[in-house]
Design an enzyme around this catalytic site. Structure first.
Site, PDB file in Angstrom:
ATOM      1  N   ILE A 169      10.560 -31.258  -1.322  1.00 42.68           N
ATOM      2  CA  ILE A 169      11.147 -30.808  -2.581  1.00 42.68           C
ATOM      3  C   ILE A 169      10.406 -31.429  -3.760  1.00 42.68           C
ATOM      4  O   ILE A 169      10.193 -30.777  -4.789  1.00 42.68           O
ATOM      5  CB  ILE A 169      12.656 -31.108  -2.619  1.00 42.68           C
ATOM      6  CG1 ILE A 169      13.374 -30.217  -1.592  1.00 42.68           C
ATOM      7  CG2 ILE A 169      13.226 -30.878  -4.016  1.00 42.68           C
ATOM      8  CD1 ILE A 169      14.862 -30.451  -1.492  1.00 42.68           C
ATOM      9  N   HIS A 200      15.064 -40.289  -4.050  1.00 45.50           N
ATOM     10  CA  HIS A 200      15.300 -39.857  -2.666  1.00 45.50           C
ATOM     11  C   HIS A 200      16.737 -39.345  -2.498  1.00 45.50           C
ATOM     12  O   HIS A 200      17.522 -39.882  -1.711  1.00 45.50           O
ATOM     13  CB  HIS A 200      15.043 -41.029  -1.706  1.00 45.50           C
ATOM     14  CG  HIS A 200      13.984 -40.758  -0.691  1.00 45.50           C
ATOM     15  ND1 HIS A 200      12.653 -40.627  -1.026  1.00 45.50           N
ATOM     16  CD2 HIS A 200      14.047 -40.596   0.658  1.00 45.50           C
ATOM     17  CE1 HIS A 200      11.953 -40.412   0.070  1.00 45.50           C
ATOM     18  NE2 HIS A 200      12.764 -40.362   1.096  1.00 45.50           N
ATOM     19  N   ARG A 204       7.256 -32.078  -3.848  1.00 49.65           N
ATOM     20  CA  ARG A 204       6.015 -31.317  -4.013  1.00 49.65           C
ATOM     21  C   ARG A 204       6.289 -29.919  -4.571  1.00 49.65           C
ATOM     22  O   ARG A 204       5.471 -29.362  -5.305  1.00 49.65           O
ATOM     23  CB  ARG A 204       5.255 -31.260  -2.689  1.00 49.65           C
ATOM     24  CG  ARG A 204       4.645 -32.623  -2.327  1.00 49.65           C
ATOM     25  CD  ARG A 204       3.785 -32.577  -1.095  1.00 49.65           C
ATOM     26  NE  ARG A 204       4.549 -32.394   0.135  1.00 49.65           N
ATOM     27  CZ  ARG A 204       5.143 -33.371   0.807  1.00 49.65           C
ATOM     28  NH1 ARG A 204       5.081 -34.627   0.363  1.00 49.65           N
ATOM     29  NH2 ARG A 204       5.803 -33.132   1.919  1.00 49.65           N
TER      30      ARG A 204
END
Length: 382
Positions: A221, A212, A223
């Site tokens: 991002i 993260h 995906r």
């Protein structure tokens, strides 16, 4: 007093993920079969149809990857952005410029068109800047094109009302992010020739979400990275199925399996099985979308020599998008005039012209209730 690790990154083995290879053999083989069948079918189609299929899948992916995060983009803005970037005809499309829609489309195109180019921190920063062109996420100002700093507290994934939030996940502290991302990017380059491409895409998605690294936009991002990994696996810049569309349909199980895995000890077989199943269903789901593309392409092939003005093309494209069921009540004089901004008299002449050319047929109503439907060819199946 030592505390038991609560999250995946707190385990000493992080990020050495473990999996049950035997449990993955059958679902991986089934997914590969569906993937290969789809790509073989698409190779048999003409370039123009493949390009249109690419556009429709890109539109779907841009809309759904945003919707998963609660952001609803204007479909017309996304369609207009995709048409401009792919050099497709824009007749009948509204000229809508939306920086957020453009940003998502640009990221997805860069991830797939340039899948063979190195993935770097600078490239990820560029994607992040494209996602947040104003420097704000909603009403909140965020760090753009830079790793998060956690000045407002640890990065947590939460749900529920303010004051009674439920913490689903807490990411590694910001001070660890540069090193974590350096390790991730090194693995990305090293793994491209060593690991199965589908499993690598799943691992990349999970790993990035676990870090993260940004204040916001991590899911989108992640995906996009998945799209890039799949493009590398297929050695194709064109995507023919939308994974985000299927993730959106299965969003509850998506978040559930991510939470379970990110609270685990690095055993990720459950996540990999979920990912393969999701991808298999995404490929099957694409048949509906691609069949519609093929029907539209064949429609225009039948009428390639038919003389039409831009207004008529706009209306026809809208009817094609609506599918065989068409608009409720059919196309009427009033609807045509409203869509094309012409007088009722002009609308009537142009509708009559489309009937004479075999593109529309008049429905059974008479008088002021007269309506028209598109003349479709027989159903087409991939």
């Amino acid at each position: 007093m030592t505390h038991e690790p609560q999250y995946i990154w707190q385990h000493p083995s992080w990020p050495n993920f473990r999996k049950d290879s035997e449990a993955l053999i059958k679902p991986l083989g089934e997914c590969r079969f569906k993937q290969g069948s789809l790509l073989a079918q698409m190779r048999e189609l003409g370039m123009e149809v493949r390009q249109q299929a690419r556009a429709e899948v890109l539109i779907e992916e841009a809309l759904k990857t945003s919707e998963i995060e609660g952001e609803k983009l204007d479909p017309k803005a996304v369609r207009s952005s995709v048409a401009r970037r792919l050099g497709l005809p824009t007749a009948g499309l509204p000229e809508i410029r939306d920086r957020h829609a453009d940003g998502v489309v640009e990221i997805l195109l860069d991830a797939t068109r340039n899948h063979d180019k190195p993935l770097t921190a600078e490239r990820l920063f560029g994607w992040h800047a494209a996602l947040f062109p104003t420097g704000y996420s909603g009403l909140q100002k965020i760090r753009v094109a830079a790793w998060r700093d956690d000045l407002d507290g640890p990065m947590q994934v939460v749900s529920g009302p303010v004051g009674r939030e439920k913490v689903h996940y807490e990411a590694p502290p910001a001070k660890r992010v540069p090193r974590e991302m350096e390790r991730f990017l090194h693995w990305w380059e090293e793994s491209s020739q060593k690991e199965d491409g589908l499993l690598r895409a799943a691992v990349a998605h999970l790993w990035f979400v676990a870090i993260h690294p940004f204040d916001d936009g991590n899911g989108r991002i992640a995906r996009a990275l998945t799209e890039m990994a799949l493009a590398q696996d297929e050695a194709l810049a064109i995507r023919y199925y939308s994974l985000s569309s299927q993730i959106m349909a299965d969003s509850a199980s998506y978040y559930s399996v991510l939470e379970r895995t990110n609270k685990g000890d690095g055993e990720i077989t459950g996540w990999l099985l979920w990912f393969l199943d999701c991808m298999s269903r995404a490929i099957l789901r694409s048949n509906e979308l691609l069949t519609n593309v093929l029907v539209k392409a064949r429609f225009w092939q039948r009428h390639v020599q038919t003389e039409l003005n831009d207004r008529q093309r706009k209306v026809i494209n809208r009817l094609l998008e609506a599918g065989p069921d068409g608009f409720v009540g059919g196309m009427t004089n009033r609807k045509y005039a409203g869509m094309t901004h012409v007088s009722r008299a002009t609308a009537q002449r142009e509708l009559a012209d489309l009937v004479n050319k075999g593109i529309l047929r008049q429905n059974q109503q008479r008088g002021r209730n007269v309506s028209y439907s598109l003349v479709w060819e027989d159903s087409v199946h991939l």
